[in-house]
Motif scaffolding. Structure first.
Motif, PDB file in Angstrom:
ATOM      1  N   ALA A 111       0.772  -1.114   0.010  1.00 36.82           N
ATOM      2  CA  ALA A 111       0.077   0.047  -0.057  1.00 36.82           C
ATOM      3  C   ALA A 111       0.737   1.150   0.030  1.00 36.82           C
ATOM      4  CB  ALA A 111      -0.895   0.072   1.132  1.00 36.82           C
ATOM      5  N   GLU A 112       0.319   2.472  -0.297  1.00 36.06           N
ATOM      6  CA  GLU A 112       1.088   3.657  -0.443  1.00 36.06           C
ATOM      7  C   GLU A 112       0.217   4.769   0.214  1.00 36.06           C
ATOM      8  OE1 GLU A 112       2.270   5.969  -4.273  1.00 36.06           O
ATOM      9  OE2 GLU A 112       3.663   4.070  -3.947  1.00 36.06           O
ATOM     10  N   ALA A 113       0.876   5.819   0.737  1.00 32.45           N
ATOM     11  CA  ALA A 113       0.082   7.033   1.306  1.00 32.45           C
ATOM     12  C   ALA A 113       0.842   8.194   0.450  1.00 32.45           C
ATOM     13  CB  ALA A 113      -0.070   7.119   2.649  1.00 32.45           C
ATOM     14  N   VAL A 114       0.345   9.104  -0.060  1.00 37.65           N
ATOM     15  CA  VAL A 114       0.858  10.354  -0.537  1.00 37.65           C
ATOM     16  C   VAL A 114       0.110  11.727   0.261  1.00 37.65           C
ATOM     17  CG1 VAL A 114       1.461  11.761  -2.349  1.00 37.65           C
ATOM     18  CG2 VAL A 114       1.082   9.196  -2.627  1.00 37.65           C
ATOM     19  N   THR A 115       1.045  12.328   0.958  1.00 35.74           N
ATOM     20  CA  THR A 115       0.529  13.655   1.857  1.00 35.74           C
ATOM     21  C   THR A 115       0.221  14.787   1.010  1.00 35.74           C
ATOM     22  OG1 THR A 115       2.660  14.646   2.320  1.00 35.74           O
ATOM     23  CG2 THR A 115       2.142  13.028   3.885  1.00 35.74           C
ATOM     24  N   ASP A 116      -0.447  15.575   1.198  1.00 35.31           N
ATOM     25  CA  ASP A 116      -0.645  16.641   0.383  1.00 35.31           C
ATOM     26  C   ASP A 116       0.586  17.704   0.134  1.00 35.31           C
ATOM     27  OD1 ASP A 116      -0.352  17.840   3.192  1.00 35.31           O
ATOM     28  OD2 ASP A 116      -1.832  19.320   2.755  1.00 35.31           O
ATOM     29  N   LYS A 117       1.577  17.346   0.901  1.00 37.24           N
ATOM     30  CA  LYS A 117       2.897  17.930   0.423  1.00 37.24           C
ATOM     31  C   LYS A 117       3.597  17.043  -0.611  1.00 37.24           C
ATOM     32  CE  LYS A 117       2.738  20.686   4.299  1.00 37.24           C
ATOM     33  NZ  LYS A 117       3.512  21.130   5.686  1.00 37.24           N
ATOM     34  N   GLY A 118       3.287  16.037  -0.970  1.00 35.43           N
ATOM     35  CA  GLY A 118       4.000  14.976  -1.961  1.00 35.43           C
ATOM     36  C   GLY A 118       4.697  13.902  -1.207  1.00 35.43           C
ATOM     37  N   LYS A 119       4.834  13.901  -0.007  1.00 35.29           N
ATOM     38  CA  LYS A 119       5.927  12.997   0.594  1.00 35.29           C
ATOM     39  C   LYS A 119       4.937  11.549   0.446  1.00 35.29           C
ATOM     40  CE  LYS A 119       8.526  11.597   4.396  1.00 35.29           C
ATOM     41  NZ  LYS A 119       9.721  10.979   3.912  1.00 35.29           N
ATOM     42  N   VAL A 120       5.881  10.398   0.096  1.00 33.25           N
ATOM     43  CA  VAL A 120       5.339   9.187  -0.204  1.00 33.25           C
ATOM     44  C   VAL A 120       5.944   8.084   0.921  1.00 33.25           C
ATOM     45  CG1 VAL A 120       5.270   7.384  -2.051  1.00 33.25           C
ATOM     46  CG2 VAL A 120       5.337   9.602  -2.643  1.00 33.25           C
ATOM     47  N   TYR A 121       4.726   7.235   1.460  1.00 30.18           N
ATOM     48  CA  TYR A 121       5.042   6.484   2.404  1.00 30.18           C
ATOM     49  C   TYR A 121       4.531   5.197   1.803  1.00 30.18           C
ATOM     50  CZ  TYR A 121       5.438  10.140   5.608  1.00 30.18           C
ATOM     51  OH  TYR A 121       5.786  11.231   6.604  1.00 30.18           O
ATOM     52  N   VAL A 122       5.422   4.067   1.684  1.00 35.18           N
ATOM     53  CA  VAL A 122       4.952   2.892   1.279  1.00 35.18           C
ATOM     54  C   VAL A 122       5.052   1.756   2.511  1.00 35.18           C
ATOM     55  CG1 VAL A 122       5.884   3.381  -1.065  1.00 35.18           C
ATOM     56  CG2 VAL A 122       7.472   2.138   0.735  1.00 35.18           C
ATOM     57  N   PHE A 123       4.334   0.654   2.216  1.00 33.79           N
ATOM     58  CA  PHE A 123       3.748  -0.205   3.366  1.00 33.79           C
ATOM     59  C   PHE A 123       3.950  -1.751   2.661  1.00 33.79           C
ATOM     60  CE2 PHE A 123       1.938   3.826   4.205  1.00 33.79           C
ATOM     61  CZ  PHE A 123       2.443   4.140   5.257  1.00 33.79           C
ATOM     62  N   ASP A 124       4.407  -2.740   3.373  1.00 37.91           N
ATOM     63  CA  ASP A 124       4.202  -4.167   3.054  1.00 37.91           C
ATOM     64  C   ASP A 124       2.944  -4.491   3.037  1.00 37.91           C
ATOM     65  OD1 ASP A 124       6.871  -4.649   2.461  1.00 37.91           O
ATOM     66  OD2 ASP A 124       7.369  -5.391   4.442  1.00 37.91           O
ATOM     67  N   ALA A 125       1.868  -3.834   3.706  1.00 40.79           N
ATOM     68  CA  ALA A 125       0.624  -4.364   3.904  1.00 40.79           C
ATOM     69  C   ALA A 125      -0.296  -3.424   4.175  1.00 40.79           C
ATOM     70  CB  ALA A 125       0.491  -5.354   5.285  1.00 40.79           C
ATOM     71  N   ILE A 126      -1.752  -3.608   3.618  1.00 38.50           N
ATOM     72  CA  ILE A 126      -2.569  -2.789   3.868  1.00 38.50           C
ATOM     73  C   ILE A 126      -2.903  -2.440   5.259  1.00 38.50           C
ATOM     74  CG2 ILE A 126      -5.070  -2.367   3.437  1.00 38.50           C
ATOM     75  CD1 ILE A 126      -4.735  -4.266   1.129  1.00 38.50           C
ATOM     76  N   GLU A 127      -2.727  -3.194   6.121  1.00 42.73           N
ATOM     77  CA  GLU A 127      -3.132  -2.803   7.683  1.00 42.73           C
ATOM     78  C   GLU A 127      -2.014  -1.699   8.124  1.00 42.73           C
ATOM     79  OE1 GLU A 127      -1.058  -6.963   7.877  1.00 42.73           O
ATOM     80  OE2 GLU A 127      -2.573  -5.988   6.425  1.00 42.73           O
ATOM     81  N   CYS A 128      -0.732  -1.983   7.565  1.00 47.00           N
ATOM     82  CA  CYS A 128       0.096  -1.047   7.997  1.00 47.00           C
ATOM     83  C   CYS A 128      -0.185   0.487   7.701  1.00 47.00           C
ATOM     84  CB  CYS A 128       1.479  -1.337   7.438  1.00 47.00           C
ATOM     85  SG  CYS A 128       1.994  -3.020   8.233  1.00 47.00           S
ATOM     86  N   LEU A 129      -0.809   0.387   6.352  1.00 43.61           N
ATOM     87  CA  LEU A 129      -1.442   1.911   5.989  1.00 43.61           C
ATOM     88  C   LEU A 129      -2.368   2.460   6.863  1.00 43.61           C
ATOM     89  CD1 LEU A 129      -1.894   4.241   3.802  1.00 43.61           C
ATOM     90  CD2 LEU A 129      -3.306   2.586   2.567  1.00 43.61           C
ATOM     91  N   ILE A 130      -3.414   1.609   7.009  1.00 37.86           N
ATOM     92  CA  ILE A 130      -4.332   2.014   8.103  1.00 37.86           C
ATOM     93  C   ILE A 130      -4.038   2.508   9.208  1.00 37.86           C
ATOM     94  CG2 ILE A 130      -6.630   1.070   9.272  1.00 37.86           C
ATOM     95  CD1 ILE A 130      -6.769  -0.774   6.677  1.00 37.86           C
ATOM     96  N   ARG A 131      -3.102   1.866   9.964  1.00 35.91           N
ATOM     97  CA  ARG A 131      -2.460   2.303  11.200  1.00 35.91           C
ATOM     98  C   ARG A 131      -1.735   3.568  11.072  1.00 35.91           C
ATOM     99  NH1 ARG A 131      -1.320  -3.985  11.993  1.00 35.91           N
ATOM    100  NH2 ARG A 131      -3.158  -4.665  13.159  1.00 35.91           N
ATOM    101  N   PHE A 132      -1.054   3.545  10.063  1.00 35.05           N
ATOM    102  CA  PHE A 132      -0.244   4.677   9.973  1.00 35.05           C
ATOM    103  C   PHE A 132      -1.079   6.073   9.767  1.00 35.05           C
ATOM    104  CE2 PHE A 132       2.144   7.841   7.274  1.00 35.05           C
ATOM    105  CZ  PHE A 132       3.375   8.202   8.031  1.00 35.05           C
TER     106      PHE A 132
END
Length: 110
Positions: free
Chosen positions: A10-31
């Motif tokens: 999974a991946e999250a992108v902030t409104d400032k363009g910072k990208v975070y990647v995760f091994d699993a969907i639950e990690c994205l949700i918790r983050f």
């Protein structure tokens, strides 16, 4: 972070363009939950049926099935549409969730 299993990442992108990647969907949700002070412009999960293809987290369907292990142990997979998810559920068993439901499930079972 190196992604080992592209079917569950999974991946999250902030409104400032910072990208975070995760091994699993639950990690994205918790983050996302642990970083309520951040504004996320985009939240993606990988489509289980098309490894490496990012899809919108909010419009995806999720299957939790012990027959489909995921890297962090939640047995959670994202699929691009409900028919694909229903087909996989028929083949593998488990339960289907939408984004709001899977977020609640993951955060309740911390």
């Amino acid at each position: 972070m190196t992604i080992v299993d592209r079917q569950h990442a999974a991946e999250a992108v902030t409104d400032k363009g910072k990208v975070y990647v995760f091994d699993a969907i639950e990690c994205l949700i918790r983050f996302q939950s642990d970083n309520a002070d951040k504004t996320f412009a985009l939240l993606f999960v990988n489509d289980y049926d098309s490894p490496g293809e990012l899809i919108d987290a909010a419009s995806s369907t999720y299957l939790v099935s012990p027959a489909v292990p995921s890297p962090m142990g939640a047995n959670l997979s994202g699929l691009s549409d409900l028919p694909s998810a229903e087909k996989m559920k028929t083949e593998k068993g488990g339960d289907l969730y939408n984004w709001a439901e899977i977020r609640k499930q993951v955060l309740t079972n911390r």
